[in-house]
Design an enzyme around this catalytic site. Sequence first.
Site, PDB file in Angstrom:
ATOM      1  N   SER A 152       0.827  -1.196   0.000  1.00  0.00           N
ATOM      2  CA  SER A 152       0.000   0.000   0.000  1.00  0.00           C
ATOM      3  C   SER A 152       0.870   1.259   0.000  1.00  0.00           C
ATOM      4  O   SER A 152       1.627   1.483  -0.934  1.00  0.00           O
ATOM      5  CB  SER A 152      -0.963  -0.035   1.181  1.00  0.00           C
TER       6      SER A 152
ATOM      7  N   ASP B  91      -0.999   1.252  -4.536  1.00  0.00           N
ATOM      8  CA  ASP B  91      -2.010   0.259  -4.925  1.00  0.00           C
ATOM      9  C   ASP B  91      -3.381   0.898  -5.146  1.00  0.00           C
ATOM     10  O   ASP B  91      -4.370   0.205  -5.350  1.00  0.00           O
ATOM     11  CB  ASP B  91      -2.099  -0.881  -3.916  1.00  0.00           C
TER      12      ASP B  91
END
Length: 563
Positions: free
Chosen positions: A145, A304
Amino acid sequence: MTTEDTYKLWLDRLDSTDPLYRELLAIREDPAEINDRFYTTIVFGTAGLRGICGAGTNRMNRLTVGRASRGIADYILASGEDASRGVVIAYDCRHFSREFSELAAGILAGRGIPVYLFPSLRPTPELSFAIRRLGALSGINMTASHNPKEYNGYKVYWADGAQISGNVSDGMQAAIEALDFFDDFGGISLEEARRAGLVTMLGEEMDRSYQDYVMSLSVRDGDELDKSIGIVYTPLNGAGSRPLTAIAEARGFTGFVVVSEQRDPDPDFTTVPYPNPENPAAFALAESLGKSIGAEVLIATDPDSDRMAVEIRTEDGGFRFLNGNQTGALLIAYLAQARRDRGELQGRQAMIKSIVTGDFGRAICEDYGIEVYETLTGFKNICGRIDELKAEGCRYFFGYEESIGCAPGEEVRDKDGISAAMLVMEMAAWCRRRGTTLGGMLEDLWRQYGWFAEDQVSLVLTGQEGNARISRIMEAFRKEAPSAFGGTAVSAVIDYRDGYRDIPPQNAMTFILADGTRFSLRPSGTEPKLKFYFYTSASSLSEAGCRMTAVRDAVTAMADGVR
């Protein structure tokens, strides 16, 4: 077994030509580094596995990924569910993400579980969407992330498209812990799995389906919007570039421009110190480009593409960062008004937020008759309530949390930075058509609902001692907190450690003060941090800011004093 024993065991079990062996051998004279790599084993947190890449039980590497993948395969086969529904696997731009995704695919296929694999990086929200669209049983995304470049991660999803929680998470963790890092995980090559019909490659068809879904969330179009508005977008070298560019073109946003230096994948994130759009420093290149073309709005998504942040132009030609609470409140107000205008705000509707998210969005929802529900931090908790509320006759309206995460629609059961970005673009174009800006809209909302102020402080405390200090600080606030902070008395304390009402247990606390100011604290589930969240509202923004600052300074002083 001590950390030193575990370190020696790994050296004994690894082949001397293995890069992991050479990496461990290089630290043989560094007991602190050995301890950090082996004092614990990565476990499922707020968003699955996440850690620094490298050798060790406390690192992301092929052994931790292989063990997790085999444990998940074992859980699926023992769950009583139909394993033939398969598992969807995606990955982002990180170092080893593709290798880890193919390793996981081979291990699942080796156990006879079908896999749907993306051939190149894709946004996390598209993975969640694909699970539901394909009717798959589970999903995996290899991503860290917004974490720094040294990290990678392993997000796991279940059939509803949300990240695993509860019995599923516990069951998978137990299956993983039953395995040794050096067990034979039974994997086969990707080529062999494809020949056996156990791996199906996904591509443009799924991309188009996801993008069509995103565009279906639009609530205004045509003459209602000025699509020439200048918008600069940065995907921060992650997965968002292709989908959001395609959506902007399809919708006719002629002023949409991508930061060229951050358009393409880059696992080293060489243009930013930290690829987290929650940090305004990530907007440096976007701001430069925005000033040169006269853009009104800057948008950034993390690698992401589940998180999305916004900056808006100020009167002096610069840009101002909107925090997650402000962006969420703007989107709630925009969607609520548009759906009311279209007659779509009928019956019970639910907005879901985390316990550490501010109350600006709550105030707007209550004005529109939208019910507000709270959950623990993390979209596995926010989106995990959608089906439960639907069964009670309550339609999902919106979900968000303060950390720049929004879930605008129910077909993606996670943060969806692509959908949120499209809606921000649409909202900004609507404001421009009406002769105002997002900043003007925000001030109108403050005047209507109160001047809300918020702040967040994170104490970064790494390693074993960092974890221990986080525990000491949490206990100090439980047992030694004063009766007032910043000169304002404490009127209530909520400790979530044993659960609270319908909220499950979590190591978190909220202090409510006599004037309505509140603050919460909790250890991060994905980073070595202790997070503090501060909220208040008043009759003016300056008053709210002063009140919040006094409380924040008192709270952080207490935390700093715990050693």
